[in-house]
Each structure stands twice: as C-alpha cells, then as structure tokens.
Design an enzyme around this catalytic site. Sequence first.
Site, PDB file in Angstrom:
ATOM      1  N   ASP A 261      -2.188  51.188  28.035  1.00  0.00           N
ATOM      2  CA  ASP A 261      -2.637  51.960  26.867  1.00  0.00           C
ATOM      3  C   ASP A 261      -3.104  51.039  25.743  1.00  0.00           C
ATOM      4  OD1 ASP A 261      -1.509  54.293  28.159  1.00  0.00           O
ATOM      5  OD2 ASP A 261       0.427  53.515  27.553  1.00  0.00           O
TER       6      ASP A 261
ATOM      7  N   SER B 249      -4.642  49.344  20.423  1.00  0.00           N
ATOM      8  CA  SER B 249      -3.489  50.102  20.875  1.00  0.00           C
ATOM      9  C   SER B 249      -3.929  51.561  20.909  1.00  0.00           C
ATOM     10  CB  SER B 249      -2.336  49.917  19.898  1.00  0.00           C
ATOM     11  OG  SER B 249      -1.308  50.799  20.217  1.00  0.00           O
ATOM     12  N   ARG B 250      -4.002  52.140  22.132  1.00  0.00           N
ATOM     13  CA  ARG B 250      -4.627  53.454  22.235  1.00  0.00           C
ATOM     14  C   ARG B 250      -3.728  54.603  21.827  1.00  0.00           C
ATOM     15  NH1 ARG B 250      -6.492  51.164  27.187  1.00  0.00           N
ATOM     16  NH2 ARG B 250      -8.342  49.991  26.636  1.00  0.00           N
ATOM     17  N   VAL B 251      -2.399  54.417  21.921  1.00  0.00           N
ATOM     18  CA  VAL B 251      -1.533  55.541  21.558  1.00  0.00           C
ATOM     19  C   VAL B 251      -0.585  55.214  20.414  1.00  0.00           C
ATOM     20  CG1 VAL B 251      -1.599  56.642  23.808  1.00  0.00           C
ATOM     21  CG2 VAL B 251       0.153  54.952  23.337  1.00  0.00           C
TER      22      VAL B 251
END
Length: 516
Positions: free
Chosen positions: A344, A369-371
């Site tokens: 992620d 940081s995707r989440v």
Amino acid sequence: MSHPNFIETIENTFREISERKAEFTPRIQYREKGIVTHVSSGIALVSGLPGTGNEELLEFPNGLFGIAFNLDPDEIGVILLGPEDRLRAGDPVTRTHRIADIPVGEELSGRVVNPLGLPLDGKGPVVSSQRYPVERAAPPIMHREAVNVPLQTGIKVIDAIIPIGRGQRELILGDRQTGKTSIAIDTIINQKGKNVICVYCAIAQRSASVAKVISQLNDHGAMDYTTVVVTEGNDPPGLQYIAPYAATSIAEYFMEQGSDVLIVYDDLTHHARAYRELSLLLRRPPGREAFPGDIFYIHSRLLERSTHLNKAHGGGSLTALPVIETEAQNISAYIPTNLISITDGQLYLSPRLFDLGVLPAVDVATSVSRVGGKAQLTVYREVAGNLKLAYAQFEELESFMRFGTRMDERSREIIAHGNRIRACLKQPELNPVSVPDQIMLLLALTGGLLKNIPLEKIPEAERLLSQGSSRLPEELVRRIHSSEALKEVDKTFIFSVIQEILQPLVEDNLDFRDAS
Ligand code: ATP
Ligand code: MG
C-alpha cells in the site's frame, strides 16, 4: 498368604484380557516408506511415497525434515529444512501426515528463534501450548476493516509526510547500505509502551547484521515485546524460504488475540533469491530474471496476511514493513515492481541523499503511502498538510540550481523554505521523536517561526523545543494524540511557547511576527 482381594483382581484382569482377545480382529496397517534418490544443495528427490500431499512434511534420518514441493507421479522434489551433509541417496524417508508448523503464543515474546521455532538465544526450549502451520490463509475480506489507526514510527519525515496506518503494508526499498534496516528498527523501538507487539524476520542475513539488530533492540528495551525470527546466509534455502511465512504465523497469533502487531521482513530480495534457487534446482521453468512464474504469488500471499480485523474478529491488526534491496537505484526491476504493486505504498531511500548526509535518506518525491493518510492524526494534517508539496517543489528547483541558474525572489524563498524543511526532517538513527515533540517542531516550521534561525542552529532549536514540550498541559497532549483537531486557542498557546523557547536562537533578534 494371598489376600482374597488380590486374587479377585487377578481374575478380573484375566477376564478382561480374554474378552479383549475375543474382540480383536487383526488388521493390516501400512506405512509408506520412500527412498532418497538424489541429494543436492538444499533439495532431495524421493521415490516411493505416492500418497504424499502438497507441502507435506517428510522425515529423513538424523532428525532432518523437508517439505514436499514437486509432486510428480514417480518422484517427489523435497526442499530440505536442515543441513544435508549426512543425507545420502538410498536413505529412508517417511511421511508425517502433517505440514510444517511453528510454536506460537505469548512465550515467543522476547525470543530469538529459527523458522522451525528452535531457540537461537540460549534461553532454553520454546515451551508453548499452541502451534500454527507456517502457511495459513489470509483473513477473508468480510473479516477486515479499513486502516484507521496510525502507527507512529517516531521518524519525523514518515509520520508527517508518508504516514503509516495499523494494518498497512509499506515497502521499504533502496540500494544496499541506505538505511533500510535502521528505519525498521527505529519503528520497532518507537512502539515501546504503545501496546504494539513486534516481529522482526531476518532472511539470509549476515550473522553480524543480525547480532547488531538484536543488541540494538536489547539496548532500547524493545526485546520485551519483540520476537526475532532468524535465518542466516549459510542456512539451507528451504529454511530461508519458509522464514517469512513462519514469522507471520507468530504475528498472526497476537493479531487474533486482538493486539496490534508490526512485522518486518528484512529482506524479501533474499527470500526471492532463495525461492529462485530452489525452483531452479527442482527444474521448474525459469521466467524473467530466471525467477519462476509464481514469484508474484509467493509474495502476494505472504503480504495478504497483513490486515486490520474488524471488531467482531477481535479488532487486531498486522502492519507489514517488507524490505527490498534495489540494484543501482533501479526500482523498476522485476521484484521491486512486484512488491510495489502488492503493497500500500513505499518508502524509497536514495543513495544520493544518503551521500549528502540527509538522513534518513527518504526520497519524498518517490515515496507514497496509499492508505496511511486517512489514519494520520488530525493534528498532523493541520501542521504538515502542504509539506510534501513544498518539499517536492524544493527538490525540483534544487536540481536546477546545480547549473548555477539565477533565481527570482519566489524561487529563492522556495529553496530557503525547502532547506529548512530538510533540516527539520533530518534525524539520527535510534532516536525516535514523540508526537508532541514533532508537532512543536512542525508548527514552528510551517508557522514561519524558524525563518530567522540559521540552518545550522535548527538541531539546537529542535532540542530546546523537545525540552519545552513538557510545558504543554496534559489535556492538550491528550488532544494531540486523539483524533480531534487542535482548537485555535491551543495553537496560539503552542505558538507562544515556541516563540519564547526559540527567542535566544534568533539572529539579529528580529521579531517573529514581522518575519512570518
Ligand atoms: P544493507 O543493505 O546492508 O542491509 P541497509 O540499507 O539496511 O543496509 P542500514 O544497515 O540500516 O542500511 O544502515 C546503513 C548505515 O547507515 C549504518 O551504518 C547505519 O548506522 C547508518 N544510518 C542509517 N540511518 C541513519 C541515520 N538516520 N542517521 C545516521 N546514520 C544512519
Ligand atoms: Mg539492512
């Protein structure tokens, strides 16, 4: 003289024996027994065990075990989990009717074990009542919840710009010796007192590196809540291959008890190489870079096991920090791109920044940081909202500056601000910074209170702010740690504290308000 009771007992026993004899029907029970036909580095070929299941544990003489990997009609390819030097062609092999497993439980905390759960720390055998298979299915989607609690790493650049949430999988990648392990260790050390259990899995590392990590964890009191799973470079490739799966089973036990868990795989490049070695020895068809076709699957099924469980399933979480080593900064090689697409987000460590002494060498423009952003504490969003953009603009302009370009006023401002951001985000290793300390520094930075302080005095300013953060009232510190936003009065109060603390460092004693 014989006692009547004694005679009665004997009679009863005889009667029982004759009854049992009458009931007994002889049965033939067969045990499959195979024979080793070939042994080579890390693998064995076995014939004569047609009933063997996939990934079944097979037993060889001298306490050696192996996992059945290739199931052909008349031959089984086995990966060995121990040294093969005493194994010869012709040796007997037996089935165990079970798959490889590892002890799990509270007893594992503070221990250093190998992927089979055998102790490596000289503290005696690992006594635990439960065992988990090393390969387990990932929790189903319906058991999962969104990542919504932050995992504070204590590393300013990560917490402020590339935040990580509990249950997230964040890749750490970079060339050799760029500080990858240090980021992972700092994160583990920062979990002290935060109710996060940690597992560090060393895959095919040098003994000296593993010893260094364990001593750092010990020195910072982090072994109390950490399990270390170790395979070294000279261990059989089979053991290196199962190491991350075994470490994940240890972590999953804690997650299923409702705890938050952090696991570090250091590193998966070595894991991929061990798997490639086994696959080539077993004559599986090689693909790109000679890796077998299922190399993506072995890593995705590992990292799928990290998640945040919902309340109905205990609410535990497993955050994964896999490490990957790149070669010559090539992040688009086969294994790095695979891992980037599985995880992620990634933290890219740049050797250029490392050489410039910008440590930790996190390249903000390439990292994402995707989440984690959704899980970040609200207060960071207020103080560090546009930091990433400002820093990225600065890095772009900085590369132009190398050509001696003349700058306009606006560009000069961006460069000056960028240099201040960089100075603020620098951090020595093994030195995690608490949330209030980070907030004080970031507020000073984004509020323009560092403008009149020379760059070389910023570390001193940070030290003073950190001492001064103890002046913040308890209630305010609680709000900083909660998901509430800071009130305007809080901000004004913190500003005034910062101003007072930094006053001695201001050059020419300029007034702050004029400067900002
Ligand atoms: P390898 O490729 O060998 O695994 P690595 O990428 O894991 O290396 P580290 O071992 O973490 O890198 O760090 C390399 C060196 O950089 C070490 O000597 C470490 O002490 C130093 N180092 C890492 N981070 C920092 C930091 N923030 N401040 C100062 N020194 C650092
Ligand atoms: Mg390392």
